[in-house]
Structure formats: C-alpha cells, structure tokens
Write an enzyme that holds these catalytic residues in place. Structure first.
Site, PDB file in Angstrom:
ATOM      1  CG  HIS A   8      -5.081 -46.895  11.836  1.00 20.15           C
ATOM      2  ND1 HIS A   8      -6.142 -47.195  13.018  1.00 20.15           N
ATOM      3  CD2 HIS A   8      -6.146 -45.968  11.272  1.00 20.15           C
ATOM      4  CE1 HIS A   8      -7.299 -46.559  13.079  1.00 20.15           C
ATOM      5  NE2 HIS A   8      -7.250 -45.749  11.979  1.00 20.15           N
ATOM      6  N   GLY A  55      -7.070 -42.336   3.966  1.00 21.83           N
ATOM      7  CA  GLY A  55      -8.570 -42.018   5.499  1.00 21.83           C
ATOM      8  C   GLY A  55      -8.378 -40.911   5.751  1.00 21.83           C
ATOM      9  CG  ASP A  60     -11.228 -43.581   6.916  1.00 19.16           C
ATOM     10  OD1 ASP A  60     -11.060 -44.868   6.597  1.00 19.16           O
ATOM     11  OD2 ASP A  60     -10.734 -43.557   8.617  1.00 19.16           O
ATOM     12  CG  ASP A  80      -1.899 -47.307  16.111  1.00 21.30           C
ATOM     13  OD1 ASP A  80      -1.629 -48.471  17.616  1.00 21.30           O
ATOM     14  OD2 ASP A  80      -0.753 -47.576  15.996  1.00 21.30           O
ATOM     15  CG  HIS A  87      -8.522 -40.230  10.014  1.00 22.47           C
ATOM     16  ND1 HIS A  87      -8.088 -40.250  10.223  1.00 22.47           N
ATOM     17  CD2 HIS A  87      -8.714 -41.140   9.251  1.00 22.47           C
ATOM     18  CE1 HIS A  87      -7.277 -41.685   9.717  1.00 22.47           C
ATOM     19  NE2 HIS A  87      -7.904 -42.547   9.511  1.00 22.47           N
ATOM     20  CG  ASP A  90     -13.629 -39.329   8.977  1.00 24.69           C
ATOM     21  OD1 ASP A  90     -14.598 -38.653   9.058  1.00 24.69           O
ATOM     22  OD2 ASP A  90     -13.014 -38.353   8.463  1.00 24.69           O
ATOM     23  NE  ARG A  96     -22.960 -43.920  13.156  1.00 30.75           N
ATOM     24  CZ  ARG A  96     -21.808 -43.044  13.709  1.00 30.75           C
ATOM     25  NH1 ARG A  96     -20.688 -43.364  14.346  1.00 30.75           N
ATOM     26  NH2 ARG A  96     -21.759 -41.857  12.972  1.00 30.75           N
TER      27      ARG A  96
END
Length: 140
Positions: A8, A55, A60, A80, A87, A90, A96
């Site tokens: 980030h 991203g 991402d 961060d 997002h 995402d 995950r």
C-alpha cells in the site's frame, strides 16, 4: 520461485528498503508486483520485475489469478492496516486465495523476513513439488 511484491502507498518505502536488504535473494527468483510498486522496485533496486496493473485497477486480482492457477509461490504484501483502502475486497480476496492454495503470505516486515530466510534455506521447495504433482495429474 515466483514471488509477488505488493505494498500500500504508505508502506512502499518499507518494501523497497526490504527488497534492497535482501536483493541477493530476490535476484535469484522471478518477481511480480502491482503497478507503482513494481515500477519503484525496478527503479530503486535495478531488479527485473513483471508489473501487473495497479492494485485498485485489478493488479491484486491478477496476482490472485496466478495464485489460483498455481503460478505464484510466495506473496509479500506490506499492508497499511490504519488507512482505508478503496479496493479492500480485492485485498481480502488475495489473502483468502493464499490461504486456500497454501501460498506463503507475509503482510509485514517481520513475517517477510522469516519467509525470505526460508527461501534462502530452501524451506519453500515444497512449492516446486506441488507444481510438478499438479502438472503430472493434468497430463493423465
């Protein structure tokens, strides 16, 4: 090994310092990053890096696709947690997918250092075996 490097905005400087500290290790692997992060890593370290989109513009998700297709071995994502990210869904999906596909993931410098030390020792070689097993099962 294929390694994704993501950060980030407020963590990009930390990631670049980290990559510089372990440049010898990173140069032995194929590096991937989201847009601006990849550009800065390349400019500031000289390392060759494949750049996905930014991203928020789908980068991402592009990394997530590599994970889902067994083409990413390690993800280092300096997040961060104190700044809202537009997002965030995402980002959550990427994390995950790492869990679903057992891809080692570091979200901060402490864990990233453990992963890099593991790379140096060969602790993550099981990823190569997993890829070979998948290729063999797809051939049959």
């Amino acid at each position: 090994m294929n390694i994704a490097l993501v950060a980030h905005d407020k963590k990009k400087d930390n990631l670049i310092r980290f990559v510089l500290a372990y440049k010898e290790t990173f140069q032995k692997h194929s590096l991937f990053a989201t847009g601006t992060t990849g550009k800065r890593i390349n400019e500031e370290t000289g390392l060759e890096i494949h750049r996905f989109k930014s991203g928020p513009l789908g980068g991402d998700q592009e990394i997530g696709s590599f994970i889902a297709n067994n083409k990413m071995d390690v993800v280092i994502f300096f997040r961060d947690p104190l700044t809202a990210q537009p997002h965030e869904p995402d980002v959550s999906a990427l994390i995950r997918l790492c869990d679903v596909y057992s891809v080692p993931l570091a979200t901060n410098m402490g864990t990233a250092e453990v992963l890099v030390k593991g790379l140096e020792r060969g602790d993550i070689q099981w990823r190569e075996i997993a890829k070979e097993n998948e290729e063999n099962s797809n051939e049959g």
